[in-house]
Write a protein that holds these residues in place. Structure first.
Motif, PDB file in Angstrom:
ATOM      1  N   UNK A 141       0.833  -1.201   0.000  1.00 51.18           N
ATOM      2  CA  UNK A 141       0.000   0.000   0.000  1.00 51.18           C
ATOM      3  C   UNK A 141       0.871   1.256   0.000  1.00 51.18           C
ATOM      4  N   UNK A 142       0.255   2.374  -0.407  1.00 50.34           N
ATOM      5  CA  UNK A 142       0.932   3.665  -0.418  1.00 50.34           C
ATOM      6  C   UNK A 142       0.203   4.615   0.525  1.00 50.34           C
ATOM      7  N   UNK A 143       0.966   5.566   1.099  1.00 41.93           N
ATOM      8  CA  UNK A 143       0.365   6.556   1.992  1.00 41.93           C
ATOM      9  C   UNK A 143       1.117   7.868   1.847  1.00 41.93           C
ATOM     10  N   UNK A 144       0.377   8.945   2.004  1.00 48.02           N
ATOM     11  CA  UNK A 144       0.983  10.279   1.999  1.00 48.02           C
ATOM     12  C   UNK A 144       0.202  11.160   2.965  1.00 48.02           C
ATOM     13  N   UNK A 145       0.832  12.204   3.436  1.00 46.23           N
ATOM     14  CA  UNK A 145       0.178  13.112   4.371  1.00 46.23           C
ATOM     15  C   UNK A 145      -1.090  13.682   3.741  1.00 46.23           C
ATOM     16  N   UNK A 146      -2.190  13.594   4.477  1.00 45.61           N
ATOM     17  CA  UNK A 146      -3.479  14.065   3.981  1.00 45.61           C
ATOM     18  C   UNK A 146      -4.311  12.991   3.312  1.00 45.61           C
ATOM     19  N   UNK A 147      -3.729  11.822   3.044  1.00 46.64           N
ATOM     20  CA  UNK A 147      -4.540  10.750   2.450  1.00 46.64           C
ATOM     21  C   UNK A 147      -5.609  10.296   3.440  1.00 46.64           C
ATOM     22  N   UNK A 148      -5.234  10.225   4.710  1.00 42.90           N
ATOM     23  CA  UNK A 148      -6.159   9.933   5.805  1.00 42.90           C
ATOM     24  C   UNK A 148      -5.948  10.987   6.888  1.00 42.90           C
ATOM     25  N   UNK A 149      -6.915  11.161   7.803  1.00 46.05           N
ATOM     26  CA  UNK A 149      -6.784  12.226   8.799  1.00 46.05           C
ATOM     27  C   UNK A 149      -5.547  12.101   9.678  1.00 46.05           C
ATOM     28  N   UNK A 150      -5.073  10.876   9.908  1.00 50.75           N
ATOM     29  CA  UNK A 150      -3.889  10.695  10.738  1.00 50.75           C
ATOM     30  C   UNK A 150      -3.015   9.606  10.133  1.00 50.75           C
ATOM     31  N   UNK A 151      -1.823   9.480  10.681  1.00 55.41           N
ATOM     32  CA  UNK A 151      -0.897   8.441  10.229  1.00 55.41           C
ATOM     33  C   UNK A 151      -1.442   7.049  10.557  1.00 55.41           C
ATOM     34  N   UNK A 152      -1.027   6.030   9.807  1.00 64.13           N
ATOM     35  CA  UNK A 152      -1.382   4.661  10.208  1.00 64.13           C
ATOM     36  C   UNK A 152      -0.933   4.389  11.644  1.00 64.13           C
ATOM     37  N   UNK A 153      -1.786   3.705  12.404  1.00 60.87           N
ATOM     38  CA  UNK A 153      -1.476   3.438  13.817  1.00 60.87           C
ATOM     39  C   UNK A 153      -0.265   2.529  13.972  1.00 60.87           C
ATOM     40  N   UNK A 154      -0.203   1.504  13.144  1.00 61.34           N
ATOM     41  CA  UNK A 154       0.903   0.543  13.227  1.00 61.34           C
ATOM     42  C   UNK A 154       1.962   0.946  12.202  1.00 61.34           C
ATOM     43  N   UNK A 155       3.135   1.363  12.676  1.00 62.47           N
ATOM     44  CA  UNK A 155       4.184   1.835  11.757  1.00 62.47           C
ATOM     45  C   UNK A 155       5.003   0.679  11.188  1.00 62.47           C
ATOM     46  N   UNK A 156       4.769  -0.524  11.668  1.00 57.71           N
ATOM     47  CA  UNK A 156       5.559  -1.672  11.217  1.00 57.71           C
ATOM     48  C   UNK A 156       5.411  -1.877   9.711  1.00 57.71           C
ATOM     49  N   UNK A 157       6.528  -2.010   9.036  1.00 51.42           N
ATOM     50  CA  UNK A 157       6.525  -2.288   7.601  1.00 51.42           C
ATOM     51  C   UNK A 157       6.471  -1.063   6.717  1.00 51.42           C
ATOM     52  N   UNK A 158       6.230   0.106   7.291  1.00 51.83           N
ATOM     53  CA  UNK A 158       6.147   1.317   6.473  1.00 51.83           C
ATOM     54  C   UNK A 158       7.539   1.897   6.219  1.00 51.83           C
ATOM     55  N   UNK A 159       7.792   2.225   4.963  1.00 54.90           N
ATOM     56  CA  UNK A 159       9.031   2.904   4.583  1.00 54.90           C
ATOM     57  C   UNK A 159       8.694   4.322   4.120  1.00 54.90           C
ATOM     58  N   UNK A 160       9.500   5.295   4.525  1.00 55.04           N
ATOM     59  CA  UNK A 160       9.236   6.684   4.175  1.00 55.04           C
ATOM     60  C   UNK A 160       9.768   6.997   2.775  1.00 55.04           C
ATOM     61  N   UNK A 161       9.702   8.282   2.386  1.00 54.01           N
ATOM     62  CA  UNK A 161      10.067   8.656   1.013  1.00 54.01           C
ATOM     63  C   UNK A 161      11.545   8.466   0.716  1.00 54.01           C
TER      64      UNK A 161
END
Length: 632
Positions: free
Chosen positions: A356-376
């Motif tokens: 999955x992909x995520x960016x600031x503003x895609x959802x009201x807050x960051x994903x709760x579980x940061x495990x597995x997420x890589x930043x830009x």
């Protein structure tokens, strides 16, 4: 990659079937300067193969099925206005905003910087067309981009029509844009220092584009901003035939009458241009109206033989900002960048497990579980100190603030059925709009050509509120072209007056503002997004005589009862405020406009006359208001 040349330019061009002798001469000359190891000519059918190569090389990550992610060098994430120049051989072409340079000096500089810049690399040759095939403006729309970056090629395959046939059978085979992009050593360019070696140059009177020192799309997709806007605007002026503008273009289709109205317009950054272009009508109006997307960034405007103004989007895709794009602000954009669309993202966050992909503003807050997420930067968020994992501070953002997506027009859900119409579409209205918390009403219409052009020249958006001495001031951005001007502003205004003045059926002008705020609690007075359609429907009603509006010193504003408010859930008290003209604030604005316009040499007399008319009308209104107050 090092070693002997595997394919030289003449062989590659011959194998690709590129017969144009001037293209062959251009490519061969630059192959000698750039010294690539290999040369490849790109056609539209190369996309699948190049995607596979980029995935195998680690230049791309597959973000689910049929969607891709690339990462920029950390020093290479945005356009650089201060390093972007327009060069010609005539110093009289210098304007306030076009960053003019001497063409001979610039060419010499760029050849020196680019010499040997593709050693050990593949030189990609991308023949392209920035117009629907058969367009009356296709003469100015053909070009060839040379680049050393496979991701840039993949983005060009989404943003332009690509193929050798566009260059083979030109009426004038030597008349095409010659565009060269070399990435350079991004670790050693001195970005932001006195030794900065980056330079992004459009040599406009030679129709040559030479960009060195970046792989970011705004600096490297040369068919887009450099050709589509800077060179296109200059060509329109030099030929006297058309205007190239940073505009969105939509159709508003009335399913009851069968009539489609076409509206184009310019808005500075963060003023809602892309969201407007892709908007869905409010639910209560959806049965009757549809909004058709033609483009969100560039429009070329000309006058047709029937005396109407026609507009067309020269691009074949959309290069959008990911930040704050979400299901509320822009559901059509969210669908356009879904899996299976072939969309290419740059510098957003990525989950290595779910893809999955995520960016600031895609959802009201960051994903709760940061495990597995890589930043830009492709670093694991979970390995940061806990205080920096979800803070939202600039240095802790998961996605780069200028993260982007590149998608073909064909995947935009509300794409117009006739988006490839060769002659373009007839323009009913030209709108301008900048983010402004007070003074600017929801919409004000302008029926006089000179006053409409004057309004565009004084377009602006709010300065940073924290900046000292900026209260009430806008950062002026004429026609939203400030970063893309290619010739002097006085001549630019004259060109607008001349081109549109030749039209028998002129578009109506309007200024819109979706961003008025309550002075006490700071909330937006207008709900925005799809609700913006209501203001544009009123504008079409005014143009066709179904409403009269209320005349003010700065244009015609709606009466509340003239707006289609079916299903509207906003406050009618707020509507009254949104349609009120704040005369004292407007009189302050006129002094700032005087200062702004005085920078421009050779500004047409019609523009100054329009300025004086508006100022005099405001003065008269102020006097009338004072008299009314005394009488009360």
């Amino acid at each position: 990659m090092t070693g002997a040349v595997t394919m030289d330019a003449p062989t590659a061009l011959a194998q690709a079937g590129l017969r144009n002798p001037y293209v062959r001469e251009f490519v061969t000359e630059w192959a000698r300067i750039l010294t690539p190891q290999d040369v490849e000519v790109v056609n539209a059918d190369a996309d699948e193969r190049l995607l596979a190569q980029a995935l195998a090389a680690g230049e791309l990550i597959e973000a689910g099925h049929g969607r891709y992610l690339a990462h920029s060098h950390p020093k290479d994430t945005a356009r650089s206005e201060e390093r972007t120049v327009v060069a010609t051989h005539d110093p009289a072409d210098r304007g306030v905003y076009n960053n003019w340079r001497d063409a001979t000096k610039v060419r010499t500089q760029q050849v020196e910087r680019m010499s040997g810049a593709m050693a050990g690399k593949t030189m990609y040759v991308v023949p392209y067309l920035m117009a629907p095939p058969g367009s009356p403006l296709s003469r100015w729309a053909v070009g060839v981009e040379i680049t050393d970056n496979r991701i840039v090629v993949l983005q060009m395959l989404r943003m332009a029509r690509v193929g050798v046939d566009y260059l083979n059978d030109l009426d004038d085979p030597g008349f095409f844009v010659r565009a060269v992009h070399a990435t350079g050593d991004l670790d050693a360019l001195g970005q932001g220092t006195k030794e900065d070696r980056r330079l992004f140059a459009t040599i406009a009177d030679e129709r040559t584009i030479l960009h060195f020192g970046s792989a970011y799309g705004g600096n490297a997709l040369l068919g887009k901003i450099a050709h589509g806007l800077r060179q296109g605007s200059y060509d329109g002026w030099a030929s006297g035939r058309f205007m190239g503008e940073q505009f969105m273009l939509i159709g508003i289709r009335d399913k009851v009458t069968g009539r489609t109205y076409h509206v184009c317009g310019g808005m500075p950054s963060a003023s809602g241009k892309t969201n407007l272009a892709m908007m869905l009508p409010p639910a209560a109006l959806g049965e009757r109206y549809e909004v058709d997307f033609y483009g969100d960034d560039i429009v070329w405007l000309r006058v047709g033989e029937d005396g109407r103004v026609y507009g067309m989007n020269p691009e074949y895709g959309t290069f959008g900002v990911a930040k704050d794009t979400n299901w509320e602000s822009n559901p059509n954009a969210m669908r356009a960048v879904a899996e299976g669309t072939g969309t290419l993202f740059v510098n957003v966050a990525y989950h290595e497990g779910t893809k999955d992909l995520w960016w600031e503003g895609k959802t009201p807050d960051y994903p709760l579980d940061v495990t597995g997420w890589r930043d830009w930067k492709n670093e694991l968020v979970s390995e940061r100190p806990v205080a920096h994992q979800r803070s939202g501070a600039d240095e802790d953002l998961w996605s780069q603030k200028n993260s982007r997506f590149t998608a073909r027009l064909s995947v935009v859900p509300n794409i117009a059925e006739d988006y490839e119409r060769s002659e373009g579409v007839p323009i009913d209205a030209i709108i301008f709009g900048g983010r402004c918390r007070d003074r600017e009403p929801l919409i004000r219409a302008i029926t006089d050509l000179a006053e409409g052009v004057y309004d565009g020249l004084t377009l602006g958006a709010e300065a940073t509120f924290a900046a000292e001495g900026t209260e009430g001031r806008l950062r002026y951005d004429p026609m939203s072209m400030r970063p893309f001007m290619s010739f002097p502003e006085g001549a630019y205004a004259r060109h607008w007056l001349d081109v549109l003045g030749a039209a028998e059926h002129k578009p109506i002008f309007a200024h819109v503002n979706w961003f008025q705020r309550d002075p006490d609690d700071g909330r937006f007075l207008w709900p925005g997004y799809g609700e913006n359609l209501r203001a544009l429907l009123w504008l079409m009603d005014l143009k066709e005589g179904r409403v009269t509006g209320r005349r003010t010193p700065v244009g015609v504003v709606p009466r509340v009862e003239e707006l289609n408010l079916e299903g509207f859930e906003g406050s009618h008290e707020d509507l009254d405020r949104l349609l009120t003209i704040d005369v004292p604030r407007w009189r302050q604005e006129m002094g700032l406009r005087q200062e702004h316009l005085s920078q421009f040499k050779g500004l047409p007399g019609e523009i100054w006359e329009a300025h004086r008319r508006v100022a005099a009308a405001l003065d008269a209104q102020e006097a009338q208001n004072a008299q009314d107050a005394r009488g009360a």
